[in-house]
Design a protein around this motif. Sequence first.
Motif, mmCIF file in Angstrom:
data_model
loop_
_atom_site.group_PDB
_atom_site.id
_atom_site.type_symbol
_atom_site.label_atom_id
_atom_site.label_comp_id
_atom_site.label_asym_id
_atom_site.label_seq_id
_atom_site.Cartn_x
_atom_site.Cartn_y
_atom_site.Cartn_z
ATOM 1 N N TRP A 26 0.711 -1.239 0.060
ATOM 2 C CA TRP A 26 -0.147 -0.168 -0.011
ATOM 3 C C TRP A 26 0.855 1.212 -0.030
ATOM 4 C CZ3 TRP A 26 -4.590 2.130 -0.839
ATOM 5 C CH2 TRP A 26 -4.720 3.310 -0.495
ATOM 6 N N GLU A 27 1.986 1.590 0.985
ATOM 7 C CA GLU A 27 2.570 2.340 0.966
ATOM 8 C C GLU A 27 3.356 2.839 -0.426
ATOM 9 O OE1 GLU A 27 3.432 -0.143 3.198
ATOM 10 O OE2 GLU A 27 1.821 0.578 4.495
ATOM 11 N N LYS A 28 3.612 1.907 -1.435
ATOM 12 C CA LYS A 28 4.241 2.128 -2.668
ATOM 13 C C LYS A 28 3.176 2.947 -3.606
ATOM 14 C CE LYS A 28 7.775 -1.275 -2.281
ATOM 15 N NZ LYS A 28 8.357 -2.522 -2.746
ATOM 16 N N ILE A 29 1.930 2.832 -3.659
ATOM 17 C CA ILE A 29 1.093 3.512 -4.302
ATOM 18 C C ILE A 29 1.346 4.937 -4.673
ATOM 19 C CG2 ILE A 29 -1.233 3.842 -5.113
ATOM 20 C CD1 ILE A 29 -1.971 1.211 -3.592
ATOM 21 N N ASP A 30 1.406 5.749 -5.895
ATOM 22 C CA ASP A 30 1.607 7.044 -5.999
ATOM 23 C C ASP A 30 0.924 7.254 -7.446
ATOM 24 O OD1 ASP A 30 3.399 6.405 -8.055
ATOM 25 O OD2 ASP A 30 5.231 6.837 -6.783
ATOM 26 N N ARG A 31 0.794 8.528 -7.907
ATOM 27 C CA ARG A 31 0.177 9.196 -8.937
ATOM 28 C C ARG A 31 0.686 8.136 -10.120
ATOM 29 N NH1 ARG A 31 0.841 14.989 -9.961
ATOM 30 N NH2 ARG A 31 2.884 14.567 -9.207
ATOM 31 N N LEU A 32 2.086 7.494 -10.166
ATOM 32 C CA LEU A 32 2.600 7.019 -11.565
ATOM 33 C C LEU A 32 2.130 5.445 -11.537
ATOM 34 C CD1 LEU A 32 6.165 8.357 -11.042
ATOM 35 C CD2 LEU A 32 4.175 9.334 -12.453
ATOM 36 N N ASN A 33 2.005 4.891 -10.156
ATOM 37 C CA ASN A 33 1.456 3.563 -10.391
ATOM 38 C C ASN A 33 -0.095 3.124 -9.879
ATOM 39 O OD1 ASN A 33 1.760 3.456 -7.913
ATOM 40 N ND2 ASN A 33 3.612 2.538 -7.615
ATOM 41 N N ALA A 34 -0.745 4.325 -9.526
ATOM 42 C CA ALA A 34 -2.042 3.903 -9.023
ATOM 43 C C ALA A 34 -2.834 3.242 -9.816
ATOM 44 C CB ALA A 34 -2.844 5.053 -8.806
ATOM 45 N N ASP B 140 -8.449 8.165 8.863
ATOM 46 C CA ASP B 140 -8.569 9.494 8.705
ATOM 47 C C ASP B 140 -7.122 10.015 7.882
ATOM 48 O OD1 ASP B 140 -11.322 9.878 8.723
ATOM 49 O OD2 ASP B 140 -11.087 10.457 10.753
ATOM 50 N N LYS B 141 -6.250 8.866 7.427
ATOM 51 C CA LYS B 141 -5.040 9.189 6.994
ATOM 52 C C LYS B 141 -5.007 10.078 5.940
ATOM 53 C CE LYS B 141 -2.305 5.884 9.515
ATOM 54 N NZ LYS B 141 -1.594 4.875 9.376
ATOM 55 N N HIS B 142 -6.188 10.203 5.074
ATOM 56 C CA HIS B 142 -6.273 10.510 3.685
ATOM 57 C C HIS B 142 -6.597 12.144 4.125
ATOM 58 C CE1 HIS B 142 -10.382 9.958 5.466
ATOM 59 N NE2 HIS B 142 -11.004 10.668 4.622
ATOM 60 N N ARG B 143 -6.768 12.654 5.199
ATOM 61 C CA ARG B 143 -6.843 13.998 5.844
ATOM 62 C C ARG B 143 -5.708 14.586 6.244
ATOM 63 N NH1 ARG B 143 -12.934 13.201 8.456
ATOM 64 N NH2 ARG B 143 -13.929 13.293 6.332
ATOM 65 N N ALA B 144 -4.634 13.727 6.480
ATOM 66 C CA ALA B 144 -3.305 14.282 7.230
ATOM 67 C C ALA B 144 -2.598 15.184 6.564
ATOM 68 C CB ALA B 144 -2.635 13.118 7.567
ATOM 69 N N ILE B 145 -2.129 16.004 7.127
ATOM 70 C CA ILE B 145 -1.238 17.182 6.489
ATOM 71 C C ILE B 145 0.216 16.989 7.106
ATOM 72 C CG2 ILE B 145 -0.953 19.329 6.096
ATOM 73 C CD1 ILE B 145 -3.842 19.957 6.051
ATOM 74 N N THR B 146 1.028 16.920 6.587
ATOM 75 C CA THR B 146 2.576 16.722 6.880
ATOM 76 C C THR B 146 3.019 18.040 7.637
ATOM 77 O OG1 THR B 146 3.072 15.245 4.948
ATOM 78 C CG2 THR B 146 4.987 16.263 6.388
ATOM 79 N N PRO B 147 3.452 17.925 8.944
ATOM 80 C CA PRO B 147 3.731 19.123 9.564
ATOM 81 C C PRO B 147 4.522 20.076 8.747
ATOM 82 C CG PRO B 147 4.147 17.149 10.853
ATOM 83 C CD PRO B 147 3.822 16.795 9.534
ATOM 84 N N GLY B 148 4.528 21.307 8.767
ATOM 85 C CA GLY B 148 4.791 22.468 7.979
ATOM 86 C C GLY B 148 4.344 22.561 6.557
ATOM 87 N N ALA B 149 3.460 21.596 6.123
ATOM 88 C CA ALA B 149 3.062 21.757 4.687
ATOM 89 C C ALA B 149 1.615 22.436 4.763
ATOM 90 C CB ALA B 149 3.015 20.490 4.294
ATOM 91 N N LYS B 150 1.134 22.975 3.819
ATOM 92 C CA LYS B 150 -0.205 23.451 3.847
ATOM 93 C C LYS B 150 -1.245 22.662 3.013
ATOM 94 C CE LYS B 150 1.633 27.957 3.267
ATOM 95 N NZ LYS B 150 1.582 29.226 2.505
ATOM 96 N N ARG B 151 -0.824 21.417 2.248
ATOM 97 C CA ARG B 151 -1.659 20.746 1.637
ATOM 98 C C ARG B 151 -1.368 19.199 1.888
ATOM 99 N NH1 ARG B 151 -1.848 22.892 -4.366
ATOM 100 N NH2 ARG B 151 -0.198 21.632 -4.445
ATOM 101 N N ARG B 152 -2.287 18.388 1.892
ATOM 102 C CA ARG B 152 -2.206 17.085 1.777
ATOM 103 C C ARG B 152 -1.252 16.376 0.776
ATOM 104 N NH1 ARG B 152 -3.690 12.267 -0.103
ATOM 105 N NH2 ARG B 152 -5.139 12.688 -1.447
ATOM 106 N N GLY B 153 -0.373 15.547 1.137
ATOM 107 C CA GLY B 153 0.836 14.999 -0.004
ATOM 108 C C GLY B 153 -0.053 14.128 -1.290
ATOM 109 N N GLN B 154 0.880 14.023 -2.088
ATOM 110 C CA GLN B 154 0.216 13.328 -3.381
ATOM 111 C C GLN B 154 0.050 11.699 -3.205
ATOM 112 O OE1 GLN B 154 -0.380 14.586 -6.293
ATOM 113 N NE2 GLN B 154 0.371 16.792 -5.730
ATOM 114 N N ARG B 155 0.656 11.009 -2.227
ATOM 115 C CA ARG B 155 0.335 9.443 -1.988
ATOM 116 C C ARG B 155 -0.817 9.486 -1.529
ATOM 117 N NH1 ARG B 155 4.947 5.941 -2.339
ATOM 118 N NH2 ARG B 155 6.645 6.846 -2.951
#
Length: 199
Positions: free
Chosen positions: A36-44, A184-199
Amino acid sequence: SNFFGGLLVESAHLEPVASDLMGTRERLGLRSEVKWEKIDRLNAERYQELMDALFDHVREGRIKLRVMFTQNRRPGRRGPTPGQSEDTYFKLYYQFLKHAFCLRFAGTPGAETRVRLLMDQLPDTTARAAEFRSFVAGLSMLPEFRAARVVFPQDQMAEIRSHNHELMQCLDVVLGAMQFRLNDKHRAITPGAKRRGQR
């Protein structure tokens, strides 16, 4: 939440199902371990196609897939004591194996049904893992399993590494997706970021 998942495949279907999933992976160019952790926009889209192949087998009855998870959102619920928390994983895993696939109804009249368990590596000492396997083997002695002639031979239980098993890798993706959404990890925002990551 604690998540437990399993796939039940009859011996006759095991090799064809695993071969089909391996062939699908190779055709899609997913050469490293599927997680699961390896899924990104390129291989989804490739992951989606692999999961479609898995669920085709589920729909056609060659695979039974079950997931169990604990609900942690009940207000006022007290957590386990330190001694209980050490055993929680094994107790929940035992209950999952006992109930998830309704194996007490799986027996064939007049014949013994042997259950072979391939478990992901157990997160504890070798001694505790051996103790757990003996408890699981004890399921064979429960009245409902004895009546159905369903047995859990201890010599048919093994801990495996998921990167060697197509089915285990596909299950990891299903469990990862569920826990990602339910926690609810789909709502998580990395500390210091303004938006949720791409993964």
